[in-house]
Design a protein around this motif. Structure first.
Motif, PDB file in Angstrom:
ATOM      1  N   VAL A  74      20.850  -6.166  -6.936  1.00 57.39           N
ATOM      2  CA  VAL A  74      19.846  -5.837  -5.931  1.00 57.39           C
ATOM      3  C   VAL A  74      19.117  -4.587  -6.392  1.00 57.39           C
ATOM      4  O   VAL A  74      19.740  -3.599  -6.768  1.00 57.39           O
ATOM      5  N   ARG A  75      17.798  -4.654  -6.357  1.00 55.00           N
ATOM      6  CA  ARG A  75      16.971  -3.528  -6.772  1.00 55.00           C
ATOM      7  C   ARG A  75      16.356  -2.851  -5.555  1.00 55.00           C
ATOM      8  O   ARG A  75      15.908  -3.526  -4.630  1.00 55.00           O
ATOM      9  N   VAL A  76      16.336  -1.530  -5.599  1.00 53.56           N
ATOM     10  CA  VAL A  76      15.649  -0.736  -4.583  1.00 53.56           C
ATOM     11  C   VAL A  76      14.616   0.101  -5.314  1.00 53.56           C
ATOM     12  O   VAL A  76      14.955   0.849  -6.238  1.00 53.56           O
ATOM     13  N   ALA A  77      13.361  -0.055  -4.925  1.00 48.41           N
ATOM     14  CA  ALA A  77      12.268   0.689  -5.542  1.00 48.41           C
ATOM     15  C   ALA A  77      11.923   1.900  -4.693  1.00 48.41           C
ATOM     16  O   ALA A  77      11.829   1.798  -3.473  1.00 48.41           O
ATOM     17  N   LEU A  78      11.755   3.043  -5.341  1.00 48.48           N
ATOM     18  CA  LEU A  78      11.271   4.253  -4.681  1.00 48.48           C
ATOM     19  C   LEU A  78       9.809   4.392  -5.062  1.00 48.48           C
ATOM     20  O   LEU A  78       9.478   4.578  -6.231  1.00 48.48           O
ATOM     21  N   LEU A  79       8.947   4.241  -4.065  1.00 50.35           N
ATOM     22  CA  LEU A  79       7.500   4.217  -4.290  1.00 50.35           C
ATOM     23  C   LEU A  79       6.886   5.534  -3.859  1.00 50.35           C
ATOM     24  O   LEU A  79       7.092   5.983  -2.724  1.00 50.35           O
ATOM     25  N   ASP A  80       6.142   6.147  -4.759  1.00 53.01           N
ATOM     26  CA  ASP A  80       5.486   7.420  -4.477  1.00 53.01           C
ATOM     27  C   ASP A  80       4.245   7.153  -3.631  1.00 53.01           C
ATOM     28  O   ASP A  80       3.272   6.580  -4.116  1.00 53.01           O
ATOM     29  N   ASP A  81       4.283   7.573  -2.380  1.00 53.03           N
ATOM     30  CA  ASP A  81       3.166   7.326  -1.470  1.00 53.03           C
ATOM     31  C   ASP A  81       1.939   8.170  -1.785  1.00 53.03           C
ATOM     32  O   ASP A  81       0.869   7.946  -1.226  1.00 53.03           O
ATOM     33  N   MET A  82       2.086   9.149  -2.677  1.00 51.30           N
ATOM     34  CA  MET A  82       0.952  10.010  -3.038  1.00 51.30           C
ATOM     35  C   MET A  82       0.078   9.378  -4.121  1.00 51.30           C
ATOM     36  O   MET A  82      -1.034   9.811  -4.343  1.00 51.30           O
ATOM     37  N   LYS A  83       0.592   8.365  -4.811  1.00 51.64           N
ATOM     38  CA  LYS A  83      -0.158   7.695  -5.872  1.00 51.64           C
ATOM     39  C   LYS A  83      -0.750   6.396  -5.337  1.00 51.64           C
ATOM     40  O   LYS A  83      -0.178   5.753  -4.473  1.00 51.64           O
ATOM     41  N   GLU A  84      -1.865   5.990  -5.935  1.00 52.67           N
ATOM     42  CA  GLU A  84      -2.482   4.734  -5.518  1.00 52.67           C
ATOM     43  C   GLU A  84      -2.108   3.582  -6.441  1.00 52.67           C
ATOM     44  O   GLU A  84      -1.852   2.483  -5.997  1.00 52.67           O
ATOM     45  N   LYS A  85      -2.092   3.814  -7.755  1.00 53.50           N
ATOM     46  CA  LYS A  85      -1.778   2.754  -8.707  1.00 53.50           C
ATOM     47  C   LYS A  85      -0.429   3.025  -9.354  1.00 53.50           C
ATOM     48  O   LYS A  85      -0.072   4.170  -9.620  1.00 53.50           O
ATOM     49  N   ASN A  86       0.294   1.947  -9.633  1.00 49.84           N
ATOM     50  CA  ASN A  86       1.615   2.020 -10.247  1.00 49.84           C
ATOM     51  C   ASN A  86       2.450   3.131  -9.604  1.00 49.84           C
ATOM     52  O   ASN A  86       2.862   4.081 -10.257  1.00 49.84           O
ATOM     53  N   ASN A  87       2.678   2.993  -8.334  1.00 50.33           N
ATOM     54  CA  ASN A  87       3.393   4.032  -7.599  1.00 50.33           C
ATOM     55  C   ASN A  87       4.909   3.875  -7.654  1.00 50.33           C
ATOM     56  O   ASN A  87       5.614   4.556  -6.943  1.00 50.33           O
ATOM     57  N   LEU A  88       5.410   2.981  -8.501  1.00 52.73           N
ATOM     58  CA  LEU A  88       6.855   2.843  -8.686  1.00 52.73           C
ATOM     59  C   LEU A  88       7.363   4.054  -9.453  1.00 52.73           C
ATOM     60  O   LEU A  88       7.038   4.244 -10.619  1.00 52.73           O
ATOM     61  N   GLU A  89       8.120   4.894  -8.791  1.00 54.20           N
ATOM     62  CA  GLU A  89       8.545   6.169  -9.367  1.00 54.20           C
ATOM     63  C   GLU A  89       9.951   6.091  -9.952  1.00 54.20           C
ATOM     64  O   GLU A  89      10.203   6.539 -11.048  1.00 54.20           O
ATOM     65  N   GLU A  90      10.877   5.538  -9.185  1.00 57.35           N
ATOM     66  CA  GLU A  90      12.268   5.439  -9.615  1.00 57.35           C
ATOM     67  C   GLU A  90      12.873   4.152  -9.083  1.00 57.35           C
ATOM     68  O   GLU A  90      12.321   3.526  -8.180  1.00 57.35           O
ATOM     69  N   GLY A  91      14.032   3.785  -9.629  1.00 54.12           N
ATOM     70  CA  GLY A  91      14.701   2.577  -9.182  1.00 54.12           C
ATOM     71  C   GLY A  91      16.188   2.789  -8.994  1.00 54.12           C
ATOM     72  O   GLY A  91      16.785   3.689  -9.601  1.00 54.12           O
ATOM     73  N   ILE A  92      16.769   1.967  -8.155  1.00 51.80           N
ATOM     74  CA  ILE A  92      18.217   1.944  -7.950  1.00 51.80           C
ATOM     75  C   ILE A  92      18.673   0.501  -8.112  1.00 51.80           C
ATOM     76  O   ILE A  92      18.112  -0.401  -7.489  1.00 51.80           O
ATOM     77  N   ASN A  93      19.661   0.281  -8.957  1.00 53.35           N
ATOM     78  CA  ASN A  93      20.277  -1.037  -9.129  1.00 53.35           C
ATOM     79  C   ASN A  93      21.644  -1.033  -8.461  1.00 53.35           C
ATOM     80  O   ASN A  93      22.463  -0.162  -8.745  1.00 53.35           O
ATOM     81  N   PHE A  94      21.858  -1.987  -7.590  1.00 53.61           N
ATOM     82  CA  PHE A  94      23.191  -2.222  -7.045  1.00 53.61           C
ATOM     83  C   PHE A  94      23.722  -3.497  -7.688  1.00 53.61           C
ATOM     84  O   PHE A  94      23.181  -4.577  -7.474  1.00 53.61           O
ATOM     85  N   ASN A  95      24.751  -3.363  -8.523  1.00 49.10           N
ATOM     86  CA  ASN A  95      25.429  -4.523  -9.092  1.00 49.10           C
ATOM     87  C   ASN A  95      26.595  -4.818  -8.159  1.00 49.10           C
ATOM     88  O   ASN A  95      27.568  -4.064  -8.107  1.00 49.10           O
ATOM     89  N   ILE A  96      26.480  -5.894  -7.413  1.00 57.81           N
ATOM     90  CA  ILE A  96      27.444  -6.192  -6.352  1.00 57.81           C
ATOM     91  C   ILE A  96      28.238  -7.440  -6.726  1.00 57.81           C
ATOM     92  O   ILE A  96      27.660  -8.487  -7.026  1.00 57.81           O
ATOM     93  N   ILE A  97      29.540  -7.290  -6.700  1.00 59.48           N
ATOM     94  CA  ILE A  97      30.436  -8.446  -6.867  1.00 59.48           C
ATOM     95  C   ILE A  97      31.016  -8.752  -5.499  1.00 59.48           C
ATOM     96  O   ILE A  97      31.687  -7.908  -4.892  1.00 59.48           O
ATOM     97  N   VAL A  98      30.729  -9.928  -5.010  1.00 55.72           N
ATOM     98  CA  VAL A  98      31.235 -10.386  -3.722  1.00 55.72           C
ATOM     99  C   VAL A  98      32.391 -11.332  -4.003  1.00 55.72           C
ATOM    100  O   VAL A  98      32.212 -12.337  -4.695  1.00 55.72           O
ATOM    101  N   SER A  99      33.571 -11.011  -3.481  1.00 55.65           N
ATOM    102  CA  SER A  99      34.739 -11.838  -3.764  1.00 55.65           C
ATOM    103  C   SER A  99      35.597 -11.991  -2.506  1.00 55.65           C
ATOM    104  O   SER A  99      35.373 -11.339  -1.499  1.00 55.65           O
ATOM    105  N   THR A 100      36.576 -12.857  -2.603  1.00 55.84           N
ATOM    106  CA  THR A 100      37.492 -13.078  -1.490  1.00 55.84           C
ATOM    107  C   THR A 100      38.682 -12.127  -1.557  1.00 55.84           C
ATOM    108  O   THR A 100      39.481 -12.102  -0.638  1.00 55.84           O
ATOM    109  N   PHE A 101      38.792 -11.355  -2.632  1.00 54.07           N
ATOM    110  CA  PHE A 101      39.865 -10.403  -2.929  1.00 54.07           C
ATOM    111  C   PHE A 101      41.122 -11.181  -3.012  1.00 54.07           C
ATOM    112  O   PHE A 101      42.115 -11.176  -2.801  1.00 54.07           O
TER     113      PHE A 101
END
Length: 143
Positions: free
Chosen positions: A116-143
């Protein structure tokens, strides 16, 4: 284990599926189509690995510090809001100030691996406002 890339709507469709109705496995958010083009060029992507039990809900938070000499104002967007929901309305920080980004992670009811990706978008920019990203690598299991 299978990788699942379904949206909340497609989970509902899947439960009510019949032979006559097509199942929508992936409906691309148009904003994410654009963001994915810029993702590989990001210089800062934070990664978090999580292992969760099927169907459980977890609250997580990530500390963010503004190390710049100017104020920042970020909006945030998840590519799978049905799995990783952002609880903050946005992030506004003065120089050297810090605050938490809060998430609610809802695991699907079946075992799978998700990125799952979370994008941090810089609201001060108009074009290509993708500033940083967060990746959640999630393993869903029954344990």
């Amino acid at each position: 284990m299978r990788t699942s890339l379904m949206t909340q709507q497609s989970f509902r469709t899947r439960k009510n599926a019949s032979m006559d109705v097509p199942i929508m496995l992936w409906q691309a958010d148009q904003i994410w189509v654009k963001l994915n083009n810029y993702w590989d060029g990001l210089t800062l992507i934070k990664e978090y690995n999580l292992r969760v039990k099927c169907g459980e809900v977890h609250k997580k938070k990530v500390l963010y510090m503004n190390e710049r000499d100017i104020s920042i104002r970020f909006s945030m967007k998840s590519n799978m809001p049905n799995v990783v929901q952002i609880l903050n309305d946005g992030l506004v920080l003065e120089p050297k100030q810090r605050d938490y980004i809060r998430f609610e992670i809802t695991a699907p009811s079946t075992p799978c691996k998700l990125q799952v990706r979370v994008a941090l978008l810089d609201d001060m920019k108009e074009k290509n406002n993708l500033e940083e990203g967060i990746n959640f690598n999630i393993i869903v299991s029954t344990f």
